[in-house]
Design a protein around this motif. Sequence first.
Motif, PDB file in Angstrom:
ATOM      1  N   TRP A  44       0.825  -1.201   0.000  1.00 16.69           N
ATOM      2  CA  TRP A  44       0.000   0.000   0.000  1.00 16.69           C
ATOM      3  C   TRP A  44       0.858   1.248   0.000  1.00 16.69           C
ATOM      4  O   TRP A  44       1.887   1.317   0.658  1.00 16.69           O
ATOM      5  CB  TRP A  44      -0.913   0.017   1.235  1.00 16.69           C
ATOM      6  CG  TRP A  44      -1.992  -0.986   1.188  1.00 16.69           C
ATOM      7  CD1 TRP A  44      -1.877  -2.324   1.413  1.00 16.69           C
ATOM      8  CD2 TRP A  44      -3.366  -0.757   0.884  1.00 16.69           C
ATOM      9  NE1 TRP A  44      -3.086  -2.936   1.280  1.00 16.69           N
ATOM     10  CE2 TRP A  44      -4.026  -1.992   0.959  1.00 16.69           C
ATOM     11  CE3 TRP A  44      -4.100   0.374   0.575  1.00 16.69           C
ATOM     12  CZ2 TRP A  44      -5.385  -2.123   0.729  1.00 16.69           C
ATOM     13  CZ3 TRP A  44      -5.452   0.244   0.341  1.00 16.69           C
ATOM     14  CH2 TRP A  44      -6.081  -0.993   0.412  1.00 16.69           C
ATOM     15  N   THR A  45       0.420   2.263  -0.743  1.00 18.33           N
ATOM     16  CA  THR A  45       1.118   3.547  -0.777  1.00 18.33           C
ATOM     17  C   THR A  45       0.110   4.624  -0.456  1.00 18.33           C
ATOM     18  O   THR A  45      -0.954   4.697  -1.077  1.00 18.33           O
ATOM     19  CB  THR A  45       1.688   3.829  -2.180  1.00 18.33           C
ATOM     20  OG1 THR A  45       2.324   2.668  -2.666  1.00 18.33           O
ATOM     21  CG2 THR A  45       2.666   4.977  -2.138  1.00 18.33           C
TER      22      THR A  45
ATOM     23  N   THR B 171      -2.707   0.660  -4.390  1.00 23.22           N
ATOM     24  CA  THR B 171      -2.336  -0.665  -3.919  1.00 23.22           C
ATOM     25  C   THR B 171      -2.433  -1.691  -5.020  1.00 23.22           C
ATOM     26  O   THR B 171      -3.076  -1.471  -6.047  1.00 23.22           O
ATOM     27  CB  THR B 171      -3.251  -1.098  -2.765  1.00 23.22           C
ATOM     28  OG1 THR B 171      -2.811  -2.345  -2.286  1.00 23.22           O
ATOM     29  CG2 THR B 171      -4.672  -1.262  -3.244  1.00 23.22           C
TER      30      THR B 171
END
Lengths: 238, 235
Positions: A86-87, A129
């Motif tokens: 995840w970012t 993501t």
Amino acid sequence: MNTRNYKKDISDQGSVKGQTNQNFGYSQPQQFQDGISRIQEEMMDPRNIQPDSMFLNFSGVLECGECEDEESLRIEYAVKYGGDDWTYLKTSNNADDAEPSGISQLSTSRNLHSRNIVWNFPFECNFQTKNIFGWPQVVVRLSGPDFMGRSVAKGYGSVHVPTQPGYHERVIRIFKPLPISGFTGFLGYLLGNTAELKNFDKVISSGEGREVTRVKSVGYVKVKFHVTLVNFDKFGYL
Amino acid sequence: MSMPYQQTGNQIDYQEIKQTKADLKAEVHFIGQIVGGLDFQTDDGLFCELAIDCGDGWDLLQPGNNKGIQTQTSYANPGQLFSWGHPFDLHFSVSNISGWPKALLKVWRLDSSNKIDACSYGTALFPRSAGYHQITCETWTPTGENLDLEVRKPNEDLATNTDQFSKFDRSLDWRFQALSFYMENPPRLTTLAPLTTDKGDFARRKILNSISNGKVIIEVEVVMKNFKRLSFSGQ
């Protein structure tokens, strides 16, 4: 339609001896008025493009809540998510926007009959993501003044962001850690060192190492979520 | 049906995306938390242990270890929720639908002398449709065994087989119940086999006597991948 063969056809055309401009059975691209061929138009249609990641955009409001016998409280939230896939997409270049979190105003209940405290504190986050594992959760901490006016933690709780698009309401159950013994509790009450969680966002969101902690339920917080999912159907989810 | 194109940078470069076998496999995510316990009618602290049980066709991809969950110990006033608030995130890959995952719950009691003991058991089945669900799992406490149910053959008349009257039903015996009440140690299960239909020993559940206990509340969001594509229901 088989555009791969079409490309090979164009590059091979010049190398074949004595066969320039020969049509090998494929029709010439049909020219439209704006100059884009049908194939190029099809390639630019977003329905035909396979994206490389999914996006989650959610916003919400930490609406109101109750904590036993407390009159004034503020609510702090942090959004915790699985680290690798995840970012968090920042909305600005500020350093304090690096992790999604926020602290609300200090609010008081309206009268002696109701313990309902209203914050109406909005939040919004964007995530990119490739995997569903590590779905974000909102972790909250309630804090308020003690008898001397010092700010102490009054409760903690967490809830997962809803996975379906649209509007959802959730209730976060709030609990408070208990002191080890009666004497520690009394001393902590006097000094303002009540039992608190250090790094509350990591401890509550992961669930590891909480086996030996003792807590007491103290109240609830109502949250409203609005969720939009992007590209989830292209990856097979929705 | 058009082939998918990958958009690389500013150029639209049409390469064929090869779909691997893994892209077409069914996967399920269970994302949620064990919210708490209700109606347990005790002053002691309670915590919950959860073990995931599923069939052979289910492969737990993430988290890597399936060692189970143990929540924090919570105290509550009468009528209040014992709040555990323990989040979990499970990612399964499904090759065979049979054996949908279930949560085997064991609620433990921590009394005033810091001793822990089993309080009650329950089985919660995970939902089979995508979206948000709130599961309420009622739990039960075993009070004893009814061993003569094992010895008696089916269809045998009690009147003809007078041997059966010599065995008393241990759990209804007042001495056994008084002892387990004053010593505060109710009988416990030695294995979790009676809770789940997947393991072989489930048939022995018929010899148990139990008393009802509180409920465990679990909130879970189910996200399914490729279920619609493979014509499985629920997505």
